[in-house]
Enzyme design. Structure first.
Site, PDB file in Angstrom:
ATOM      1  N   LEU A   6       0.850  -1.190   0.000  1.00 21.31           N
ATOM      2  CA  LEU A   6       0.000   0.000   0.000  1.00 21.31           C
ATOM      3  C   LEU A   6       0.888   1.243   0.000  1.00 21.31           C
ATOM      4  O   LEU A   6       1.555   1.551   0.991  1.00 21.31           O
ATOM      5  CB  LEU A   6      -0.915  -0.007   1.219  1.00 21.31           C
ATOM      6  CG  LEU A   6      -1.759  -1.277   1.405  1.00 21.31           C
ATOM      7  CD1 LEU A   6      -2.672  -1.148   2.614  1.00 21.31           C
ATOM      8  CD2 LEU A   6      -2.588  -1.565   0.143  1.00 21.31           C
ATOM      9  N   GLY A   9      -0.570   6.838  -0.257  1.00 21.03           N
ATOM     10  CA  GLY A   9      -0.806   7.985   0.611  1.00 21.03           C
ATOM     11  C   GLY A   9       0.059   9.185   0.297  1.00 21.03           C
ATOM     12  O   GLY A   9       1.157   9.074  -0.264  1.00 21.03           O
ATOM     13  N   GLN A  77      -5.143   3.676  -7.001  1.00 27.41           N
ATOM     14  CA  GLN A  77      -6.270   4.026  -6.150  1.00 27.41           C
ATOM     15  C   GLN A  77      -6.551   5.509  -6.409  1.00 27.41           C
ATOM     16  O   GLN A  77      -5.892   6.378  -5.872  1.00 27.41           O
ATOM     17  CB  GLN A  77      -5.954   3.786  -4.673  1.00 27.41           C
ATOM     18  CG  GLN A  77      -7.120   4.052  -3.726  1.00 27.41           C
ATOM     19  CD  GLN A  77      -6.725   3.986  -2.257  1.00 27.41           C
ATOM     20  OE1 GLN A  77      -5.543   4.113  -1.917  1.00 27.41           O
ATOM     21  NE2 GLN A  77      -7.696   3.810  -1.380  1.00 27.41           N
ATOM     22  N   GLY A  82      -9.226   4.907   2.250  1.00 26.19           N
ATOM     23  CA  GLY A  82      -8.968   3.962   3.317  1.00 26.19           C
ATOM     24  C   GLY A  82      -8.247   2.706   2.854  1.00 26.19           C
ATOM     25  O   GLY A  82      -8.150   2.410   1.658  1.00 26.19           O
ATOM     26  N   THR A  83      -7.752   1.952   3.855  1.00 21.81           N
ATOM     27  CA  THR A  83      -6.959   0.760   3.552  1.00 21.81           C
ATOM     28  C   THR A  83      -7.782  -0.332   2.885  1.00 21.81           C
ATOM     29  O   THR A  83      -7.297  -1.009   1.965  1.00 21.81           O
ATOM     30  CB  THR A  83      -6.323   0.218   4.840  1.00 21.81           C
ATOM     31  OG1 THR A  83      -7.333   0.101   5.859  1.00 21.81           O
ATOM     32  CG2 THR A  83      -5.224   1.145   5.328  1.00 21.81           C
ATOM     33  N   GLY A 135      -4.308  -0.048  17.314  1.00 21.74           N
ATOM     34  CA  GLY A 135      -5.341  -1.052  17.211  1.00 21.74           C
ATOM     35  C   GLY A 135      -4.886  -2.270  17.998  1.00 21.74           C
ATOM     36  O   GLY A 135      -3.739  -2.717  17.853  1.00 21.74           O
ATOM     37  N   ASN A 160      -1.951  -4.322  16.548  1.00 23.58           N
ATOM     38  CA  ASN A 160      -2.075  -4.700  15.151  1.00 23.58           C
ATOM     39  C   ASN A 160      -1.060  -3.895  14.347  1.00 23.58           C
ATOM     40  O   ASN A 160      -1.078  -2.663  14.356  1.00 23.58           O
ATOM     41  CB  ASN A 160      -3.496  -4.413  14.667  1.00 23.58           C
ATOM     42  CG  ASN A 160      -3.671  -4.650  13.181  1.00 23.58           C
ATOM     43  OD1 ASN A 160      -2.865  -5.318  12.542  1.00 23.58           O
ATOM     44  ND2 ASN A 160      -4.734  -4.091  12.614  1.00 23.58           N
ATOM     45  N   HIS A 311      30.511  25.871   5.781  1.00 30.01           N
ATOM     46  CA  HIS A 311      31.569  25.729   6.785  1.00 30.01           C
ATOM     47  C   HIS A 311      31.187  26.374   8.106  1.00 30.01           C
ATOM     48  O   HIS A 311      30.341  27.250   8.195  1.00 30.01           O
ATOM     49  CB  HIS A 311      32.881  26.311   6.254  1.00 30.01           C
ATOM     50  CG  HIS A 311      32.770  27.680   5.664  1.00 30.01           C
ATOM     51  ND1 HIS A 311      32.244  27.908   4.413  1.00 30.01           N
ATOM     52  CD2 HIS A 311      33.130  28.883   6.153  1.00 30.01           C
ATOM     53  CE1 HIS A 311      32.286  29.204   4.159  1.00 30.01           C
ATOM     54  NE2 HIS A 311      32.807  29.828   5.195  1.00 30.01           N
TER      55      HIS A 311
END
Length: 398
Positions: A6, A9, A77, A82-83, A135, A160, A311
């Protein structure tokens, strides 16, 4: 086995580093972020499917058509919803068990191998000290029994990690979910739907490296972890009276000038020019075609390609974007007087970075005047400039 990565994003939390490049192409430890999870999975997959969206053409042209000899295909996408929506985009090219990997994480290859060896659906987890920030999964006899986002009263300490193995029935679960409160389709809702239908989801518990690179200072943290086993390799030009101490990589085409001291782990990329009389230490990347000048100290920092530190300057615990130019005498503060953790602004809010030492993050093309002083935790947007002798205590406008 195919690995769906994925990588669609924009990476708003990583600004200003993502003002001019998509998140998957942010350099981490000397290579694009998305390539790290690809490298971790290259031993167990035979095709990568990259889900791209924001600046999709840039990602495709930069990553190309193969990685370590493994072919890459791309699925776009068009809207980032969303995932679960991202995973649904690959349904037409999947007909067997596959991996789902976030393109913004740094993980051990052992974790990906464990997921690939699982049967059916599986979710990767890891015990964490503060599960309320993640999560959190519930486990019953090695199988997933529940999943809840950022609970006040966590049912376990297992977070998760956002890496999965799925059978094609996940697409049916995605079709059955509604938009979340964020207005997105969440993969965790699809997994919960599978559980409600009586499907088994195994839990792969990990105790190694996992880091979600979502905020600017995590570019430094990820580099620190990835360089923990760095091997020495000197292929570039190293002049007389140069000291290379520990794991130092000087790529072909790089030049280290007389009187420079480098204490690894440090990588000096091709085309970079360091010294004379420079001091480079900590976990540091001097990017392609970068310049570190006379009597400059760079400590535990990441310089993107083309960055220049003039420098008599000091840069500590910082990230400098491409073509940044620090004028002579620019000094970066990386420690608060009260010894508290450094905070940094992320999407309008002040965030405790968890780091006692943190300098500045500069977007591409930042230019400082001579004798500029930059306070700990400051971010400078791409193209920002300072006047000679200016002191910058707060972030510029985000």
């Amino acid at each position: 086995m195919k690995a769906v990565v994925l990588a669609a994003g924009e990476g708003t939390r990583l600004r200003p580093l993502t003002e001019t490049r998509p998140k998957p192409l942010v350099p981490v430890a000397g290579r694009p972020l998305v390539e790290h999870v690809m490298a971790a999975s290259s031993g167990v997959v035979d095709e990568f499917v990259l889900v791209v969206g924001y600046e999709a053409e840039d990602v495709q042209s930069h990553i190309g058509q193969e990685f370590s000899g493994i072919p890459i295909s791309y699925v776009e996408q068009r809207e980032q919803r969303g995932t679960a929506h991202a995973i649904a985009c690959v349904e037409e090219v999947i007909d067997e068990q596959f991996l789902v990997l976030n393109g913004d994480v740094v993980v051990d290859d052992s974790l990906v191998s464990s997921l690939a060896a699982s049967s059916g659906h599986a979710v990767a987890t890891m015990p964490v000290e503060n599960p309320s920030n993640y999560g959190v999964v519930s486990v019953d006899k090695g199988e997933l029994s529940g999943l809840v986002e950022k609970p006040d009263d966590p049912p376990s300490s297992l977070a998760n990690l956002g890496l999965y193995a799925f059978e094609p029935t996940i697409f049916e679960g995605i079709d059955a979910v509604d938009e979340s409160e964020r207005g997105e389709y969440e993969v965790t809702d699809a997994v919960t739907t599978l559980l409600e239908w009586g499907e088994t989801v195994s839990v792969v518990e990990h105790d190694g490296t996992w880091l979600d690179v979502g905020r600017p200072w995590e570019v430094i943290e990820a580099t620190e972890r990835l360089f923990s086993g760095l091997d020495r390799a000197v292929d570039g030009t190293v002049e007389d009276r140069v000291t290379l101490n520990g794991p130092v990589v000087v790529e072909e085409g790089a030049r280290i000038r007389d009187g420079t001291y480098i204490e690894g782990p440090v990588v000096v990329k091709a085309g970079a020019d360091v010294g004379p009389n420079a001091f480079v230490r900590g976990t540091t990347v001097i990017g392609e075609d970068s310049r570190v000048g006379n009597a400059v100290e760079v400590k535990n920092s990441v310089l993107f390609p083309g960055a220049t530190v003039g420098h008599l300057s000091y840069v500590g615990d910082s990230v400098l974007g491409s073509d940044v130019n620090f004028g002579a005498g620019t000094k970066v503060a990386n420690l608060r007087h009260d010894d508290a953790n450094v905070t940094m602004r992320v999407k309008g809010g002040s965030v405790d970075t968890g780091r006692r030492k943190l300098g500045v993050v500069c977007g591409d093309d930042v230019k400082t005047g001579i004798n500029t002083s930059l306070n700990a935790g400051v971010k400078l947007a791409g193209g920002a400039t300072t006047a000679p002798g200016e002191t910058v205590m707060e972030n510029d406008n985000e």
